[in-house]
Scaffold this motif. Structure first.
Motif, short mmCIF file in Angstrom:
data_model
loop_
_atom_site.label_atom_id
_atom_site.label_comp_id
_atom_site.label_asym_id
_atom_site.label_seq_id
_atom_site.Cartn_x
_atom_site.Cartn_y
_atom_site.Cartn_z
N SER A 92 69.14 7.16 58.06
CA SER A 92 70.03 6.05 58.41
C SER A 92 71.48 6.52 58.44
N LEU A 93 72.31 5.78 59.17
CA LEU A 93 73.72 6.14 59.30
C LEU A 93 74.45 6.01 57.97
N ILE B 245 73.21 -1.78 58.98
CA ILE B 245 71.82 -1.36 58.83
C ILE B 245 71.37 -0.66 60.10
N SER B 246 70.78 0.52 59.97
CA SER B 246 70.26 1.25 61.12
C SER B 246 69.02 0.56 61.67
N GLY C 7 64.92 -2.50 58.72
CA GLY C 7 65.93 -2.06 59.67
C GLY C 7 66.43 -3.19 60.55
N ARG C 8 67.35 -2.82 61.44
CA ARG C 8 67.94 -3.77 62.37
C ARG C 8 67.12 -3.91 63.64
N GLY C 9 66.25 -2.94 63.91
CA GLY C 9 65.48 -2.95 65.15
C GLY C 9 64.48 -4.08 65.21
N ALA C 10 64.18 -4.50 66.43
CA ALA C 10 63.23 -5.60 66.62
C ALA C 10 61.83 -5.25 66.16
N ASP C 11 61.53 -3.94 66.08
CA ASP C 11 60.18 -3.52 65.67
C ASP C 11 60.08 -3.27 64.17
N ALA C 12 61.16 -3.49 63.42
CA ALA C 12 61.10 -3.30 61.96
C ALA C 12 60.30 -4.44 61.34
N GLU C 13 59.43 -4.10 60.37
CA GLU C 13 58.63 -5.13 59.72
C GLU C 13 59.49 -6.07 58.87
#
Length: 227
Positions: A62-63, A41-42, A27-33
């Motif tokens: 996801s969107l 990207i969601s 994913g796009r989040g900072a916590d995605a592995e």
């Protein structure tokens, strides 16, 4: 180990392995592995896991969706040669690819369906994905904050496997569920001695949640809010 490759326009973005029993979020989040910094990207887009040597792929609401062989999926086993698309990125399971220099996982923002051009300064206007969380504002619930991205069903109650452990006299193991349908979240009460309330009103059937709503269970208050 299971080797995976993320590609964009025939260029390798990154490669990674998934071990037996492991689950990685893309994913796009900072916590995605496995992080892909791209607006198509969601924050939590897909998850890969390996069970008994078999790889499985799950879309995390996801969107833009996760496509396998042209079809949007929820949860599916992956086979070598499957055509997997996450936004405009290709996800490949199989032997390590060589001969192409890996690039940064950062690509330019894009509208849904708009092709990415590496190195372009063009920025498109896109619909921003709204994300929510549950925030404990009173009581002894754990955890005190639960982002809802990647969750389609959240359990509140005294059961050890509750997403939010909610203590209190006569609170049930399965006090209530919060389920996602499309882009909305609904609270569904379960039978038990202790009732669940929203904004001070007893809940007896499925109710749609709105930002700012406060869920009351015993002495606990949990707010549904936009991140």
């Amino acid at each position: 180990m299971n080797r995976w490759t993320i590609m964009l326009q025939e260029q390798i973005i990154k490669q990674f392995d998934v071990a037996e029993g492991q689950r990685l979020i893309i994913g796009r989040g900072a916590d995605a592995e496995v992080r892909i910094d791209n607006r198509a990207i969601s924050r939590h887009h897909s998850a890969i896991e390996v069970q008994n040597g078999k790889p499985f792929l799950q879309d995390l609401c996801s969107l833009n969706g996760t496509l396998v062989n042209g079809e949007k999926i929820d949860f599916i086993q992956i086979f070598e040669g499957d055509d997997i698309c996450i936004g405009n990125f290709k996800l490949i399971w199989g032997p390590t690819l060589t001969g192409t220099e890996p690039l940064s996982a950062t690509a330019m923002p894009m509208d849904i369906g708009d092709a990415t051009t590496l190195g372009s300064e063009k920025t498109q206007n896109i619909k921003k994905e709204t994300t929510y969380q549950l925030q404990v504002i009173n009581g002894r619930c754990k955890p005190t904050t639960l982002p809802l991205a990647g969750h389609t069903s959240i359990k509140l109650g005294k059961a050890p496997n509750s997403h939010i452990f909610t203590p209190g006299f006569l609170v049930s193991d399965n006090q209530c569920y919060i389920n996602k349908k499309d882009t909305s979240y609904f609270l569904i009460p379960q039978s038990g001695w202790r009732k669940t309330y929203i904004n001070g009103n007893k809940v007896t059937q499925k109710v749609e949640l709105h930002p700012g709503d406060e869920i009351n269970i015993a002495e606990n208050t949990i707010r549904f809010e936009v991140i």
